[in-house]
Design an enzyme around this catalytic site. Structure first.
Site, mmCIF file in Angstrom:
data_model
loop_
_atom_site.group_PDB
_atom_site.id
_atom_site.type_symbol
_atom_site.label_atom_id
_atom_site.label_comp_id
_atom_site.label_asym_id
_atom_site.label_seq_id
_atom_site.Cartn_x
_atom_site.Cartn_y
_atom_site.Cartn_z
ATOM 1 N N GLU A 47 8.466 24.619 19.905
ATOM 2 C CA GLU A 47 7.932 23.678 18.905
ATOM 3 C C GLU A 47 8.353 22.265 19.322
ATOM 4 O O GLU A 47 9.467 22.074 19.860
ATOM 5 C CB GLU A 47 8.557 24.014 17.552
ATOM 6 C CG GLU A 47 8.301 23.013 16.440
ATOM 7 C CD GLU A 47 9.150 23.274 15.178
ATOM 8 O OE1 GLU A 47 10.273 23.811 15.304
ATOM 9 O OE2 GLU A 47 8.671 22.957 14.075
ATOM 10 N N ASN A 115 2.382 19.232 12.603
ATOM 11 C CA ASN A 115 3.266 19.889 13.565
ATOM 12 C C ASN A 115 2.401 20.972 14.205
ATOM 13 O O ASN A 115 2.107 21.978 13.561
ATOM 14 C CB ASN A 115 4.475 20.484 12.837
ATOM 15 C CG ASN A 115 5.516 21.023 13.787
ATOM 16 O OD1 ASN A 115 5.218 21.334 14.942
ATOM 17 N ND2 ASN A 115 6.751 21.157 13.308
ATOM 18 N N LYS A 132 1.224 23.877 11.802
ATOM 19 C CA LYS A 132 2.288 24.548 11.052
ATOM 20 C C LYS A 132 2.012 24.505 9.545
ATOM 21 O O LYS A 132 1.883 23.435 8.945
ATOM 22 C CB LYS A 132 3.630 23.874 11.357
ATOM 23 C CG LYS A 132 4.846 24.557 10.751
ATOM 24 C CD LYS A 132 6.098 23.861 11.247
ATOM 25 C CE LYS A 132 7.356 24.522 10.755
ATOM 26 N NZ LYS A 132 8.565 23.816 11.312
ATOM 27 N N GLU A 151 10.540 17.329 7.577
ATOM 28 C CA GLU A 151 9.208 17.759 8.017
ATOM 29 C C GLU A 151 8.155 17.492 6.950
ATOM 30 O O GLU A 151 7.006 17.232 7.285
ATOM 31 C CB GLU A 151 9.222 19.238 8.408
ATOM 32 C CG GLU A 151 9.997 19.487 9.692
ATOM 33 C CD GLU A 151 9.720 20.850 10.286
ATOM 34 O OE1 GLU A 151 10.675 21.633 10.421
ATOM 35 O OE2 GLU A 151 8.565 21.148 10.598
ATOM 36 N N CYS A 182 7.925 28.052 14.116
ATOM 37 C CA CYS A 182 9.262 27.925 13.545
ATOM 38 C C CYS A 182 9.434 28.544 12.163
ATOM 39 O O CYS A 182 9.536 29.753 12.046
ATOM 40 C CB CYS A 182 9.695 26.464 13.563
ATOM 41 S SG CYS A 182 11.473 26.309 13.497
ATOM 42 N N ASN A 207 12.694 24.964 16.492
ATOM 43 C CA ASN A 207 13.819 24.027 16.611
ATOM 44 C C ASN A 207 14.672 24.309 15.373
ATOM 45 O O ASN A 207 14.290 23.876 14.270
ATOM 46 C CB ASN A 207 13.372 22.567 16.534
ATOM 47 C CG ASN A 207 12.625 22.049 17.753
ATOM 48 O OD1 ASN A 207 12.817 20.911 18.123
ATOM 49 N ND2 ASN A 207 11.752 22.822 18.358
HETATM 50 N N1 ING Z 1 13.461 24.697 11.453
HETATM 51 C C1 ING Z 1 14.164 25.668 10.705
HETATM 52 C C2 ING Z 1 13.537 27.052 10.736
HETATM 53 O O1 ING Z 1 12.815 27.504 9.855
HETATM 54 C C3 ING Z 1 15.223 26.316 8.596
HETATM 55 C C4 ING Z 1 14.444 25.239 9.306
HETATM 56 C C5 ING Z 1 16.403 26.844 9.159
HETATM 57 C C6 ING Z 1 14.739 26.809 7.414
HETATM 58 C C7 ING Z 1 17.111 27.869 8.502
HETATM 59 C C8 ING Z 1 15.436 27.835 6.746
HETATM 60 C C9 ING Z 1 16.620 28.360 7.286
HETATM 61 O O2 ING Z 1 13.899 27.741 11.677
HETATM 62 C C10 ING Z 1 12.138 24.391 11.494
HETATM 63 N N2 ING Z 1 11.788 23.407 12.364
HETATM 64 O O3 ING Z 1 11.314 24.950 10.793
#
Ligand code: ING
Length: 348
Positions: A47, A115, A132, A151, A182, A207
């Site tokens: 991503e 995205n 996304k 985001e 992601c 990411n």
């Molecule tokens: N990053 C993370 C993901 O979904 C996140 C944000 C991390 C959400 C952990 C919930 C828990 O992997 C992106 N860029 O979506």
């Protein structure tokens, strides 16, 4: 004739805020060269693979972030990547920030930011685009957070659904490929929409911060990787598909993201896993006929699914409190709203 394709996740290490696309593209071309040596036919880059994960940086004026977006694809900076892939005959998935002047659902033409990810054939044709859908984080600066995750500020939710395309790839005359990005991997709905189109290979980049940055409570760091892999392995198994998940990893301007890119088979098994948090190529030979067992038995959707029971999945957004049991049998007032968190809180 077995339908075998050799695939790779091309994990990227960090891209610092001050680093240019050219540096990222050169690193990706090195990974393509390595893929070529190993006979790889399809490569998944992460991503937002061309830039640092800029949604961690708050900017009052979103237009100041425009330099992190791609207005054309390929562009002068990304053309060498397309040329290298074409030279090797390797198809690839690329995630990037997309900026476009496009009519919205009201018909109004306006500047829009997504995205985005694309699938590109070994001949350099853009086969499919995805934007996304599930944008985590928040839209305004959140002082509780150790790191911002904006985001919802820098992107609109995707408006292209979860598409699958059947396309030649590598030595195969036809392969059903779909994409997600992601946070999408955490939502079984995303996997199932792809599964209902017969997807055989899901390409996704991520990411993901290696610690919980929400300020909403402690989450043991090892669970960050566990939840990521659990989501991908479950999605692959429950839709009888391969999945290639490619991370952008390492420390970007002091902000750590985990690697652990993986390739997963339709039984939910991890076939390959990255062990560094740097640029790393992991590969696997995927025998697409492995999808058949799941798609014709336990997940033969046409034989077993009961959509008439699934109404709440599309009729509701949030959860609605259940009825309260009572001995007399009458339904008491519903309990307080299920979501005990304040309205403005957000997931990671
Ligand atoms: N990053 C993370 C993901 O979904 C996140 C944000 C991390 C959400 C952990 C919930 C828990 O992997 C992106 N860029 O979506």
């Amino acid at each position: 004739m077995p339908r075998i394709i050799t695939v790779a996740a091309a994990q990227l290490g960090p891209i610092q805020r001050a680093e240019s696309r050219q540096i990222a593209v050169e690193r990706m071309i090195r990974l393509l060269e390595r893929a070529h040596v190993r006979g790889v036919e399809f490569v998944v880059f992460p991503e937002l693979a061309l830039t640092t994960f800029f949604p961690r940086h708050y900017l009052e004026d979103v237009a100041e972030a425009d330099h992190w977006y791609e207005a054309t694809m390929p562009s002068d900076e990304t053309a060498p990547l397309f040329a290298a892939a074409k030279r090797f005959g390797i198809g690839f998935h690329l995630g990037f920030a997309e900026i476009v002047d496009e009519a919205d659902e009201t018909g109004a033409l306006r500047r829009r930011r997504f995205n985005t990810a694309i699938l590109v054939s070994g001949k350099g044709d853009i086969l499919l685009k995805y934007r996304k859908v599930h944008l985590p984080g928040h839209a305004e600066f959140d002082p509780r957070r150790t790191t911002q995750h904006l985001e919802k500020r820098y992107f609109e939710p995707g408006n292209l659904g979860f598409p699958v395309i059947r396309t030649p790839m590598g030595g195969l005359s036809g392969l059903n490929i779909g994409m997600m990005i992601c946070n999408d991997r955490r939502w079984p709905e995303a996997w199932r929409v792809l599964g209902l189109q017969g997807v055989e290979l899901v390409a996704l980049g991520y990411n993901t911060p290696s610690t919980n940055t929400t300020g909403a409570g402690f989450e043991a760091p090892h669970l960050r990787v566990f939840h990521s892999q659990l989501s991908i392995q479950a999605g692959a198994y429950q839709n009888a598909t391969f999945a290639i998940a490619s991370a952008k990893a390492g420390v970007e301007d002091g902000n750590e993201m985990f690697g652990h890119s993986i390739i997963v088979n339709p039984q939910g098994e991890i076939m390959a896993q990255a062990t560094s948090w740097q640029d790393e190529l992991i590969t696997a030979d995927c025998d697409l006929d492995q999808c058949t067992l799941g798609k014709t038995t336990v997940f033969a959707f046409d034989k077993h699914r009961r959509p008439e029971a699934y109404g709440p999945i599309t009729a509701q957004i949030g959860a609605i409190a259940p009825a309260v049991w009572s001995r007399e049998g009458q339904i008491l007032s519903r309990t307080a709203d299920v979501a005990s968190r304040p309205a403005d809180s957000d997931a990671d």
